[in-house]
Write an enzyme that holds these catalytic residues in place. Structure first.
Site, mmCIF file in Angstrom:
data_model
loop_
_atom_site.group_PDB
_atom_site.id
_atom_site.type_symbol
_atom_site.label_atom_id
_atom_site.label_comp_id
_atom_site.label_asym_id
_atom_site.label_seq_id
_atom_site.Cartn_x
_atom_site.Cartn_y
_atom_site.Cartn_z
ATOM 1 N N HIS A 1 54.073 22.641 44.131
ATOM 2 C CA HIS A 1 54.342 22.371 45.480
ATOM 3 C C HIS A 1 55.664 22.010 46.241
ATOM 4 O O HIS A 1 55.741 21.818 47.117
ATOM 5 C CB HIS A 1 53.098 21.148 45.960
ATOM 6 C CG HIS A 1 51.742 21.746 46.102
ATOM 7 N ND1 HIS A 1 50.758 21.056 46.617
ATOM 8 C CD2 HIS A 1 51.105 22.698 45.443
ATOM 9 C CE1 HIS A 1 49.744 21.666 46.420
ATOM 10 N NE2 HIS A 1 49.767 22.790 45.725
ATOM 11 N N SER B 1 54.026 28.351 46.416
ATOM 12 C CA SER B 1 53.667 29.561 45.713
ATOM 13 C C SER B 1 54.449 30.806 45.790
ATOM 14 O O SER B 1 54.884 30.865 46.872
ATOM 15 C CB SER B 1 52.025 29.823 45.710
ATOM 16 O OG SER B 1 51.174 28.971 45.319
ATOM 17 N N LYS C 1 39.117 31.493 49.760
ATOM 18 C CA LYS C 1 39.365 32.628 48.854
ATOM 19 C C LYS C 1 39.318 32.050 47.354
ATOM 20 O O LYS C 1 38.786 32.707 46.544
ATOM 21 C CB LYS C 1 40.707 32.834 49.070
ATOM 22 C CG LYS C 1 40.978 34.255 48.466
ATOM 23 C CD LYS C 1 42.385 34.756 48.756
ATOM 24 C CE LYS C 1 42.716 36.329 48.478
ATOM 25 N NZ LYS C 1 43.780 36.937 49.072
ATOM 26 N N ASP C 2 39.715 30.784 46.983
ATOM 27 C CA ASP C 2 39.444 30.557 45.523
ATOM 28 C C ASP C 2 38.239 30.352 45.405
ATOM 29 O O ASP C 2 37.709 30.573 44.280
ATOM 30 C CB ASP C 2 40.232 29.015 45.479
ATOM 31 C CG ASP C 2 41.913 29.241 45.275
ATOM 32 O OD1 ASP C 2 42.438 30.412 45.087
ATOM 33 O OD2 ASP C 2 42.492 28.270 45.282
ATOM 34 N N GLU D 1 39.505 32.569 15.957
ATOM 35 C CA GLU D 1 39.170 32.980 17.145
ATOM 36 C C GLU D 1 39.586 34.139 17.832
ATOM 37 O O GLU D 1 40.893 34.166 17.734
ATOM 38 C CB GLU D 1 38.806 31.784 18.114
ATOM 39 C CG GLU D 1 37.980 30.693 17.728
ATOM 40 C CD GLU D 1 36.480 30.955 18.036
ATOM 41 O OE1 GLU D 1 35.893 31.792 17.376
ATOM 42 O OE2 GLU D 1 36.181 30.541 19.028
#
Ligand code: HEM
Lengths: 411, 276
Positions: free
Chosen positions: A218, A222, A246-247, A290
């Protein structure tokens, strides 16, 4: 309520205003998650940070519930996990969520990192943001590795044995380090106990580093698919409702895929041998980690020398720390890098090939293949990236984000 | 949207390496085809098959194998009544302590786990040519191939001498590849059990089942295939008694998420309408 960028918010609710005057949490939320300006052109790749955050919460919530029913002792761990699956109310659900959550956490983080790689999000002024991300990745790997040991199945035990043994390759002090890690002379009860303690601790450390990650994010906001800075309000949208919605949609799609695995193929990503209780006297024919460790496992085995393999494996992550300075191009986004654009995908393919190499026994053609793929991995970061930045001719950058968006709409 | 599809493709590519070990063993023989009522997203256990399977397990397999994660009370989930299960449990004597702290044997109760046939692993190994029969509570989940493998193993006993020359050559080839000796040959002695699906093709367990080994109480014809499928069905249930809960919940969760995802998409489009 105020919603203009920059002006301090005024809260109509008296209690909220009273609290905020003393503890500005509401101002903080207002500023960072409501009016916060986001480039209007971010695409769905920008959802994966939010997705990873949701998964982090999910992992901690399910993990705490599992821990209330788990017994960290070599004689009881395996049975206690089976009791969770069979006898604890909805225990199977909590366990399936946590087990698959780990895999999907890596899926989200790997896509998140690939986004950063493709759009040059690691470049100035976001170097520390990226580095904090790599720290999170390391913590995540340590957490996942120790978590996998807890059910005390065959792969838990043998995976732990193989990986801790790597440290014995360190000259002089290696063997002492390994004994110190084990708390004894083999992977035994003290090892399981400390792994449980650390597995419970590390996720909270991750929460702390994620908080720093967001603070760093921040600071400059972004990045975006064009890799150019917003020049004014016409280039941005407020975080809420644009990015929250949107998220929200992106998170739902991700959860759909995740739940399809949790409910219909919960053991697909696991190894059947881990349903056999750990037996130090029986070595499984193929010890495999894994899936999310397979590329690194392949790099480890590609180097014929044990110490060399360990160094190569750690170096594979260490190069990510210096990535911001290895990339010499002044252009961020691959959208405008006609040559490098393709090499990012070649690197992705290289990592998938390494994954296959890690999944297969180190014999036959897998050996040279993993060596070539390992060499290419380092070639990409150490040679290609610095050189290409100098010789590549980037495409002309658009004047502003709004310009580019409107042009695309018109054309 | 296009980017989202791309992202999913990336995720799937990353998952691909694990697909290798999800497939069955590396036997040269093709797996016999079987259909399970519990596979697929709506699958459930067939109670009748599982009950028959329990009968096979009780009459044959318990002589050697334990089922330590399953308690007698769990059998009610297969449709047996509590009284039936009590009677079954009471047939077994389990060790306990009396009020004076002296070791005694008492009839098993609903809460007891299935009685172990041997006191410990060493005794189990000693009674079985040095190879302890594994606990079967998780066997279906603990082997690549799952129920298909367990079934194949049980029907997979064969007479090596009667194999085709082609199959014998393939076995030799596999041995040669594994040992690095180009002249090595696959061999079985009279005392060894050849099995088409066990890794290495030689298993310490003699064929436990044969036609009419068990007389079914429900009158079903006890062919080798029937017995094997039924006991495998029972073992699949023992490995994952909560499978039905899982799938039932899953269908509801996915439907709910699907609706919510659709709503989110509509809201998102609405919000962004003037920005694209
Ligand atoms: C627990 C794991 C992580 C969480 C919860 C997390 C969270 C976030 C969030 C919420 C954002 C903003 C939304 C977005 O841009 O997607 C973000 C951005 C970012 N993250 Fe992460 N992150 C994690 C791991 C990582 C890792 C492993 C890396 C790289 C090594 C990384 C690098 C970045 C970068 C460079 C950005 C800025 C991207 C841009 O603006 O273009 N993160 N992260």
């Amino acid at each position: 309520m105020a919603s203009q960028h920059g002006t301090p918010p005024v809260f109509s609710n008296k209690l909220v205003a009273w609290i905020d005057h003393r503890l500005p949490i509401f101002s903080y939320i207002e500023k960072e998650y409501h009016t916060f300006p986001m480039p209007r052109n971010v695409n769905y790749f920008w959802n994966f940070g939010a997705i990873a955050t949701i998964l982090l919460v999910l992992m901690i919530a399910t993990g705490v519930v599992l821990a209330t029913n788990y017994t960290a002792h070599v004689d009881f761990a395996f049975q206690s996990v089976e009791r969770i699956d069979r006898d604890v109310a909805q225990g199977w659900l909590i366990r399936d969520l946590h087990m698959n959550g780990a895999s999907f956490f890596f899926i989200a983080v790997y896509i998140h990192m690939f986004r950063g790689l493709y759009y040059g999000s690691y470049k100035a002024p976001r170097e520390l943001l990226w580095i904090l991300g790599v720290v999170i990745l390391l913590l995540l790997m340590a957490t996942a590795f120790m978590g996998y040991v807890l059910p005390w199945g065959q792969m838990s035990f043998w995976g732990a044995t193989v990986i801790t043994n790597l440290f014995s390759a360190i000259p002089v002090v290696g063997p002492s380090i390994v004994e110190w890690l084990w708390g004894g002379f083999a992977v035994e009860n003290p090892t399981l106990n400390r792994f449980f303690a650390l597995h419970y601790l590390l996720p909270f450390v991750i929460v702390g580093v994620v908080a720093l990650h967001v603070v760093a994010l921040h600071q400059h906001g972004s990045n975006n698919p064009l890799g150019i800075d917003p020049k004014g309000p016409q280039d941005t949208v407020p975080f809420h409702p644009y990015l929250t919605m949107k998220d929200g949609f992106g998170v739902m799609v991700f959860l759909l895929v995740f739940c399809a695995f949790v409910f219909f193929a919960p053991d697909y990503l696991g190894h059947p041998d881990n349903y056999v209780k750990a037996d130090p006297l029986v070595t499984p024919p193929h010890i495999v980690p894994e899936w999310y460790f397979l590329p690194f496992y392949a790099i480890l085995r590609a180097v014929p020398d044990k110490l060399g393999g360990v160094i190569a494996m750690f170096a594979a992550i260490a190069v990510l720390f210096i990535l911001p300075w290895l990339d010499t191009s002044r252009v961020k986004s691959c959208t405008f890098r006609p040559i490098y654009k393709w090499f990012v995908f070649v690197l992705l393919i290289d990592c998938v090939i390494l994954g296959f190499c890690g999944a297969n026994p180190a014999e036959g053609f897998w050996v040279p293949l993993s060596q070539v793929a390992t060499a290419y991995y380092f070639f990409h970061f150490l040679i290609l990236l610095p050189v290409l930045g100098k010789i590549e001719r980037p495409l002309p950058l658009p004047h502003s984000i709004a310009d580019a968006v409107l042009k695309k709409k018109a054309g | 949207m296009r980017k989202l599809i791309l992202a999913s493709a990336v995720a799937l590519a990353a998952l691909a390496p694990v697909a290798g070990h999800a497939a069955g063993g590396d036997s040269i023989f093709p797996m016999p085809p079987v259909k399970w009522s519990f596979s697929g997203p709506f699958g459930t256990y067939d109670r009748a098959a599982a009950q028959r399977g329990f009968q096979v397990f009780k009459e044959v397999c318990t002589a050697c194998h334990s089922l330590s994660l399953v308690a007698y009370r769990n059998l009610t989930e297969l449709g047996l009544t509590e009284n039936q299960v009590k009677a079954i449990a009471a047939e077994y004597q389990v060790p306990d302590l009396n009020d004076e702290g002296q070791p005694i044997e008492r009839p098993a109760r609903l809460s007891d786990r299935f009685k172990k046939p041997f006191a410990n692993d060493a005794a189990a190994a000693a009674a079985n040519q040095g190879k302890a029969p594994p606990d079967l509570s998780l066997i279906v989940k603990a082997r690549a191939g799952g129920a298909d493998y367990t079934y194949a193993l049980l029907v997979g006993y064969a007479d090596y001498a009667k194999l085709s020359a082609e199959d014998k050559a393939k076995l030799d080839k596999q041995v040669q590849k594994a040992s690095g000796d180009p002249k090595a040959k696959f061999e079985v002695t009279k005392d060894e059990n050849f099995n088409k699906y066990f890794p290495g093709y030689k298993i310490s367990m003699a064929a436990p089942l044969a036609a009419d080994k068990v007389t079914y109480v429900d009158g079903t014809k006890a062919t080798l295939e029937q017995l094997s499928a039924d006991v495998t069905h029972f073992l699949a249930w023992a490995s994952e008694p909560k499978l039905e809960d899982r799938k039932r919940t899953g269908v509801r969760v996915l439907l709910f998420l699907l609706v919510l995802t659709g709503l989110m998409y509509a809201v998102k489009r609405q919000v962004w309408a003037d920005k694209h």
